[in-house]
Scaffold this motif. Structure first.
Motif, short mmCIF file in Angstrom:
data_model
loop_
_atom_site.label_atom_id
_atom_site.label_comp_id
_atom_site.label_asym_id
_atom_site.label_seq_id
_atom_site.Cartn_x
_atom_site.Cartn_y
_atom_site.Cartn_z
N ASN A 109 -34.37 50.38 58.16
CA ASN A 109 -33.84 51.55 57.44
C ASN A 109 -32.96 51.03 56.31
OD1 ASN A 109 -33.28 53.40 60.47
ND2 ASN A 109 -34.77 53.86 58.88
N TYR A 111 -30.26 52.20 53.54
CA TYR A 111 -29.36 53.28 53.10
C TYR A 111 -28.83 52.92 51.72
CZ TYR A 111 -29.04 54.58 58.10
OH TYR A 111 -29.31 54.96 59.39
N MET A 117 -28.14 59.71 58.30
CA MET A 117 -29.20 59.92 59.31
C MET A 117 -28.67 60.96 60.28
SD MET A 117 -32.14 58.53 60.72
CE MET A 117 -32.24 56.88 60.07
N HIS A 120 -30.02 62.44 66.28
CA HIS A 120 -31.37 62.47 66.87
C HIS A 120 -31.40 61.58 68.11
CE1 HIS A 120 -31.32 58.74 64.56
NE2 HIS A 120 -32.20 58.30 65.44
N ASP A 122 -33.93 58.66 70.07
CA ASP A 122 -35.11 57.80 69.87
C ASP A 122 -36.01 58.07 71.06
OD1 ASP A 122 -33.60 56.78 67.80
OD2 ASP A 122 -33.84 54.68 68.40
N PHE A 143 -21.04 55.56 62.60
CA PHE A 143 -22.10 55.85 63.57
C PHE A 143 -21.58 56.90 64.54
CE2 PHE A 143 -23.98 54.97 67.77
CZ PHE A 143 -25.34 54.93 67.46
N LEU A 159 -19.81 50.70 62.21
CA LEU A 159 -20.75 49.58 62.36
C LEU A 159 -20.65 48.73 61.09
CD1 LEU A 159 -23.99 51.22 63.85
CD2 LEU A 159 -22.14 50.02 65.05
N HIS A 176 -27.71 60.19 68.50
CA HIS A 176 -26.92 59.33 67.62
C HIS A 176 -27.35 59.56 66.18
CE1 HIS A 176 -30.60 57.08 68.59
NE2 HIS A 176 -30.48 56.60 67.37
N ILE A 178 -26.05 58.55 61.70
CA ILE A 178 -25.12 57.92 60.75
C ILE A 178 -24.54 59.01 59.87
CG2 ILE A 178 -24.97 56.36 58.75
CD1 ILE A 178 -25.25 54.81 61.36
N ARG A 194 -26.93 49.44 52.66
CA ARG A 194 -26.87 49.08 54.09
C ARG A 194 -28.29 49.00 54.64
NH1 ARG A 194 -26.76 52.14 59.14
NH2 ARG A 194 -25.87 50.80 60.74
N ASN A 196 -30.28 48.80 58.38
CA ASN A 196 -30.22 48.79 59.84
C ASN A 196 -31.60 48.41 60.36
OD1 ASN A 196 -30.67 50.62 62.55
ND2 ASN A 196 -28.72 49.57 62.45
N THR A 198 -33.88 48.25 63.74
CA THR A 198 -33.92 48.78 65.11
C THR A 198 -35.10 48.20 65.85
OG1 THR A 198 -32.94 50.86 64.34
CG2 THR A 198 -33.97 50.88 66.49
C1 SIN Z 1 -31.30 55.09 63.59
O1 SIN Z 1 -30.82 55.57 64.59
O2 SIN Z 1 -32.50 55.18 63.32
C2 SIN Z 1 -30.44 54.30 62.62
C3 SIN Z 1 -29.10 53.94 63.15
C4 SIN Z 1 -28.33 53.12 62.15
O3 SIN Z 1 -28.63 53.16 60.95
O4 SIN Z 1 -27.39 52.41 62.55
#
Ligand code: SIN
Ligand code: FE2
Length: 203
Positions: A109, A111, A117, A120, A122, A143, A159, A176, A178, A194, A196, A198
């Motif tokens: 991801n 940013y 974000m 949501h 996962d 976060f 974070l 969770h 952002i 940024r 991320n 995952t």
């Molecule tokens: C996510 O939950 O897909 C991203 C989380 C994050 O950017 O730290």
């Protein structure tokens, strides 16, 4: 004050990657993105674009388009298989999720300014027994972590670049998201960028 204990299976590993480790990982991700360019996913049905841009590496990648959310083995625009998972990410997974098969997917991801974000879960994987492991690079993010229902109370954490977050056990299906990126906090990526990463098992 957060009186409520953190959910079992939630782990924040601040500074897991030191500066040299972050630079090496970023170099590996830049190579991935050169082969599998960032794309702008859209929400199912509405087609509303996400504010983050995405790519993937590893055998499977997570995508979202008007048809829905899913994992697939190829890039939605180039049609090419996702690039292999960088060794550092396989090593991270082996360290944090010992004695388990390797991660199958790494969502990238990106940013940029103003990206966020929404809250949501996962839950597009068939198997929730493995944790979700994520790495932050670049600007610091706020976060937000909730419970397993959307209504549950939430709390927030910062974070920072190099931090690793693990959502396993009770936290595996925690909501969770952002909230925002803190301007001026990135020395790794320009323009408050940024990334991320995952890591997940899809099942
Ligand atoms: C996510 O939950 O897909 C991203 C989380 C994050 O950017 O730290
Ligand atoms: Fe997520």
């Amino acid at each position: 004050m957060n009186a409520k204990p953190l959910p079992e299976g939630f782990r924040l590993l601040p500074g897991y990657f030191d500066r040299a480790g972050q630079e090496a990982l970023l170099a590996a991700i830049r190579k991935v993105v050169a082969a599998a360019p960032l794309f702008t996913p859209v929400m199912p049905r509405t087609g509303r674009p996400f504010s983050v841009r995405m790519s993937n590496c590893g055998p499977l990648g997570w995508v979202s388009d008007r048809e829905g959310y899913r994992y697939q083995a190829h890039h939605p625009e180039t049609g090419e298989p996702w690039p292999p998972m960088p060794g550092q990410l396989d090593d991270l997974w082996a360290m944090v999720v010992p004695n388990q098969p390797p991660a199958q997917a790494c969502l990238i991801n990106y940013y940029g300014p103003g990206a966020r974000m929404g809250l949501h879960q996962d839950r597009d994987e068939r198997d929730f027994s493995a944790p979700v492991v994520s790495v932050s690079l670049g600007a610091t993010a706020i976060f937000r972590l909730g419970g397993t229902s959307r209504q549950a109370p939430t709390r927030s954490f910062r974070l920072s670049s190099g931090d690793v977050l693990v959502l396993g056990g009770e936290a595996r299906l925690a909501f969770h998201g952002i909230d925002r990126i803190l301007p001026g906090t990135s020395t790794l990526l320009k323009d408050d960028g940024r990334i991320n990463l995952t890591l997940r098992r899809v099942g």
